[in-house]
Design a protein around this motif. Structure first.
Motif, short mmCIF file in Angstrom:
data_model
loop_
_atom_site.label_atom_id
_atom_site.label_comp_id
_atom_site.label_asym_id
_atom_site.label_seq_id
_atom_site.Cartn_x
_atom_site.Cartn_y
_atom_site.Cartn_z
N LEU A 48 2.85 14.29 -3.55
CA LEU A 48 3.82 13.24 -3.29
C LEU A 48 3.19 11.93 -2.82
CD1 LEU A 48 6.66 15.30 -1.54
CD2 LEU A 48 6.44 14.65 -3.96
N THR A 49 2.07 12.02 -2.13
CA THR A 49 1.41 10.81 -1.61
C THR A 49 -0.07 10.85 -1.98
OG1 THR A 49 1.12 11.97 0.50
CG2 THR A 49 2.99 10.47 0.32
N PRO A 50 -0.39 10.63 -3.25
CA PRO A 50 -1.77 10.79 -3.71
C PRO A 50 -2.71 9.75 -3.11
CG PRO A 50 -0.42 9.79 -5.41
CD PRO A 50 0.52 10.21 -4.33
N VAL A 51 -3.99 10.09 -3.16
CA VAL A 51 -5.04 9.16 -2.74
C VAL A 51 -4.92 7.87 -3.55
CG1 VAL A 51 -7.53 8.77 -2.80
CG2 VAL A 51 -6.63 10.95 -1.94
N ASP A 52 -5.11 6.75 -2.86
CA ASP A 52 -4.93 5.44 -3.49
C ASP A 52 -6.27 4.70 -3.51
OD1 ASP A 52 -3.82 3.20 -4.56
OD2 ASP A 52 -2.80 2.53 -2.74
N TYR A 53 -6.75 4.40 -4.71
CA TYR A 53 -8.01 3.67 -4.86
C TYR A 53 -7.66 2.19 -5.06
CZ TYR A 53 -9.80 8.36 -5.64
OH TYR A 53 -10.13 9.69 -5.50
N MET A 110 0.84 -1.20 0.00
CA MET A 110 0.00 0.00 0.00
C MET A 110 0.87 1.25 0.00
SD MET A 110 -3.13 -0.89 2.58
CE MET A 110 -2.06 -1.24 3.97
N SER A 111 0.32 2.35 -0.51
CA SER A 111 1.01 3.63 -0.51
C SER A 111 0.09 4.65 0.12
CB SER A 111 1.37 4.02 -1.94
OG SER A 111 0.20 4.16 -2.73
N GLY A 112 0.62 5.87 0.28
CA GLY A 112 -0.19 6.93 0.86
C GLY A 112 0.43 7.43 2.14
N PRO A 113 0.06 8.66 2.57
CA PRO A 113 0.66 9.24 3.77
C PRO A 113 0.36 8.48 5.05
CG PRO A 113 -1.18 10.57 2.99
CD PRO A 113 -0.90 9.56 1.92
N LEU A 114 -0.71 7.68 5.08
CA LEU A 114 -1.04 6.90 6.28
C LEU A 114 -0.71 5.43 6.12
CD1 LEU A 114 -4.46 8.50 7.32
CD2 LEU A 114 -2.14 9.19 7.94
N SER A 115 0.07 5.10 5.10
CA SER A 115 0.48 3.72 4.89
C SER A 115 1.23 3.22 6.11
CB SER A 115 1.38 3.64 3.64
OG SER A 115 1.81 2.33 3.43
N GLY A 116 0.93 1.99 6.51
CA GLY A 116 1.55 1.40 7.68
C GLY A 116 0.71 1.49 8.93
N LEU A 117 -0.37 2.27 8.89
CA LEU A 117 -1.29 2.38 10.02
C LEU A 117 -2.46 1.43 9.83
CD1 LEU A 117 -1.44 6.26 10.46
CD2 LEU A 117 -0.15 4.63 11.86
N ARG A 118 -2.92 0.86 10.91
CA ARG A 118 -4.07 -0.04 10.85
C ARG A 118 -5.24 0.57 11.63
NH1 ARG A 118 -1.90 -4.89 12.01
NH2 ARG A 118 -1.83 -5.39 9.78
N VAL A 119 -6.42 0.53 11.00
CA VAL A 119 -7.63 1.09 11.58
C VAL A 119 -8.65 -0.02 11.77
CG1 VAL A 119 -9.53 2.74 11.26
CG2 VAL A 119 -7.23 3.28 10.39
N LEU A 120 -9.23 -0.10 12.97
CA LEU A 120 -10.38 -0.97 13.21
C LEU A 120 -11.63 -0.10 13.15
CD1 LEU A 120 -9.38 -3.34 16.17
CD2 LEU A 120 -9.23 -3.74 13.71
N ASP A 121 -12.45 -0.32 12.17
CA ASP A 121 -13.66 0.46 11.97
C ASP A 121 -14.85 -0.32 12.51
OD1 ASP A 121 -15.70 2.11 11.15
OD2 ASP A 121 -15.49 1.66 9.01
N LEU A 122 -15.25 -0.01 13.75
CA LEU A 122 -16.41 -0.64 14.38
C LEU A 122 -17.67 0.19 14.18
CD1 LEU A 122 -14.01 -2.09 15.93
CD2 LEU A 122 -15.62 -2.36 17.81
N SER A 123 -17.58 1.20 13.33
CA SER A 123 -18.73 2.08 13.12
C SER A 123 -19.61 1.57 12.00
CB SER A 123 -18.24 3.51 12.80
OG SER A 123 -17.57 3.54 11.56
N ARG A 124 -20.80 2.15 11.91
CA ARG A 124 -21.71 1.77 10.85
C ARG A 124 -22.53 2.98 10.43
NH1 ARG A 124 -22.61 1.24 15.90
NH2 ARG A 124 -24.67 0.83 16.79
N VAL A 125 -23.26 2.84 9.36
CA VAL A 125 -24.09 3.86 8.71
C VAL A 125 -23.18 4.85 7.97
CG1 VAL A 125 -26.01 5.48 8.90
CG2 VAL A 125 -25.94 3.46 10.36
N LEU A 126 -22.95 6.09 8.46
CA LEU A 126 -22.27 7.04 7.59
C LEU A 126 -21.13 7.82 8.24
CD1 LEU A 126 -22.08 8.17 4.76
CD2 LEU A 126 -23.88 9.81 5.32
N ALA A 127 -21.35 8.47 9.37
CA ALA A 127 -20.32 9.37 9.91
C ALA A 127 -19.00 8.64 10.15
CB ALA A 127 -20.81 10.03 11.19
N GLY A 128 -19.04 7.53 10.90
CA GLY A 128 -17.83 6.76 11.17
C GLY A 128 -17.24 6.13 9.92
N PRO A 129 -18.05 5.41 9.13
CA PRO A 129 -17.53 4.84 7.89
C PRO A 129 -16.94 5.89 6.94
CG PRO A 129 -19.58 3.76 8.45
CD PRO A 129 -19.40 4.89 9.44
#
Length: 411
Positions: A366-371, A1-20
């Motif tokens: 330098l660190t573009p959004v990665d799709y 993976m690339s990007g400025p936050l590469s190497g970080l892990r996120v646990l997304d326990l949210s649902r619907v819209l704001a958190g996701p």
């Protein structure tokens, strides 16, 4: 993976819209996002349709709503009400940097998954909670939904036609804007906490609430009230502080004028064929135009209705007067500027084929959004995550699936 936050892990326990929405932004910026969902049902928005995007063979589908906020994520279906499910979350927390959740106040404490419990496992954890009304105060225990907060937070009181006009009454914004803004504020808070952790090594608790965000986002309208004591009212498309700054009828539809200064107004008057308006003391300054909007706006309307939208836009753009058509959404996604900015994109999905997605507006040199990946099917990466992150054996995962602790897309 690339990007400025590469190497970080996120646990997304949210649902619907704001958190996701927040988690999707983090994923777009390179973070490894693991979306934790309930087995069988998953995120509520998986069923918020039609419309749905259906696979070629008809065996798989995702709602358009779910698709809007869940790209660049892996779906891990875990029953967090079970002891084994809670233990899996704790093990994942020990390997993660950020946790996002939008349970009711105290909702995760019963499972031992609240911040105070999890920071003992991982002191570097950044734990972000999103609620409707906040962690304290008289409304803390209430559930919060965007529509409700738009009403309670004042947005609907300034949105819609004025009293006494056809169609008068409070109106919600056409998208769940308070949810979106809350997701943005949550992301800002998380990034600030990451910077603090970079300097000190310590994680922290980040909290935001839909009502707080909506009140904050009243912006100039809030300050108009606080400065004057006068309660802002619904004004349709008009602006309380700038004139002309609203929609005007044309020969074939409507266009918007956003005249922000007196020089722009003078150029507008030239194009409209009434240069004398710019010298009229009732209209020559913005302050005067605001005071005399009832005299000026009908005159502009009588002029704009004489020609089609595209002709006006062409002439006004030449004169450097800010303006534009009132586009329907199909016209938005065929607009040359929108296409040039890559705001319409496609992602490949193994079962759904080409999945459309709306581009991220951030442009980093330098660190573009990665799709990387399309929004996942429920439990699509359950086995992969448990194997690669926690090192569980296929036999152990099979056992967890049979017990209903883990949901598997292959079920």
């Amino acid at each position: 993976m690339s990007g400025p936050l590469s190497g970080l892990r996120v646990l997304d326990l949210s649902r619907v819209l704001a958190g996701p929405w927040s988690a999707q932004i983090l994923g777009d910026l390179g973070a490894d996002v693991i979306k934790i969902e309930r087995p069988v049902s998953g995120d509520d928005t998986r069923n918020w349709g039609p419309p749905y995007l259906t696979g070629v063979d008809g065996s798989s589908e995702l709602s358009a709503y779910f698709l809007s906020a869940n790209r660049n994520k892996q779906s891990l279906a875990i029953d967090i009400a079970s002891d084994k499910g809670q233990q899996l979350i704790r093990e994942l927390v020990s390997e993660s940097d950020i946790l996002l959740e939008n349970f009711k106040v105290g909702g995760l404490r019963q499972y031992g998954l609240d911040y105070e419990s999890l920071k003992t496992i991982n002191p570097r954890l950044i734990y972000c909670s999103i609620t409707g009304f906040g962690q304290d105060g008289p409304y803390a225990s209430r559930p919060g939904y965007d529509f409700l907060i738009q009403a309670m937070g004042g947005l609907m009181s300034i949105t819609g036609q004025p009293d006494g006009e056809p169609g008068a009454g409070p109106v919600k914004v056409g998208v769940a804007l308070t949810d979106i803004m809350t997701g943005l504020y949550a992301t800002i808070g998380i990034l600030a906490a990451l910077n603090h952790r970079e300097r000190t090594g310590e994680g922290q608790y980040v909290e935001t609430a839909l009502l707080d965000v909506q009140v904050s986002s009243l912006a100039n309208q809030a300050m108009n009230f606080l400065a004057s004591g006068k309660v802002p009212q619904r004004m349709g498309n008009a602006h309380p502080n700038i004139v002309p700054y609203e929609a005007f009828p044309t020969a074939d539809g409507d266009m918007v004028l956003t005249v922000g200064n007196d020089k722009q107004f003078a150029r507008l008057c030239e194009v409209l064929g009434h240069p004398e308006w710019a010298d009229d003391e009732r209209f020559s300054t913005n302050r005067a135009r605001v005071a005399n909007r009832k005299e000026l706006v009908p005159r502009i309307r009588q002029a704009t209705v004489m020609r089609p939208t595209d002709e006006w836009v062409l002439e006004l753009e030449k004169a450097q007067v800010p303006c534009g058509p009132v586009n329907t959404i199909d016209r938005v996604f065929s607009d040359a500027q929108v296409l040039a900015r890559d705001m319409k994109r496609h992602l490949s999905h193994p079962k759904l084929g080409e999945v459309p997605t709306v581009g991220n507006p951030l442009k980093l040199t330098l660190t573009p959004v990665d799709y990387r990946t399309a929004p996942p099917l429920l439990g699509e990466q359950s086995r992969q995550v448990l194997e690669t992150v926690l090192g569980l054996s296929p036999e152990t995962i099979d056992s967890l699936v049979r017990e209903g602790v883990v949901g598997d897309v292959a079920e």
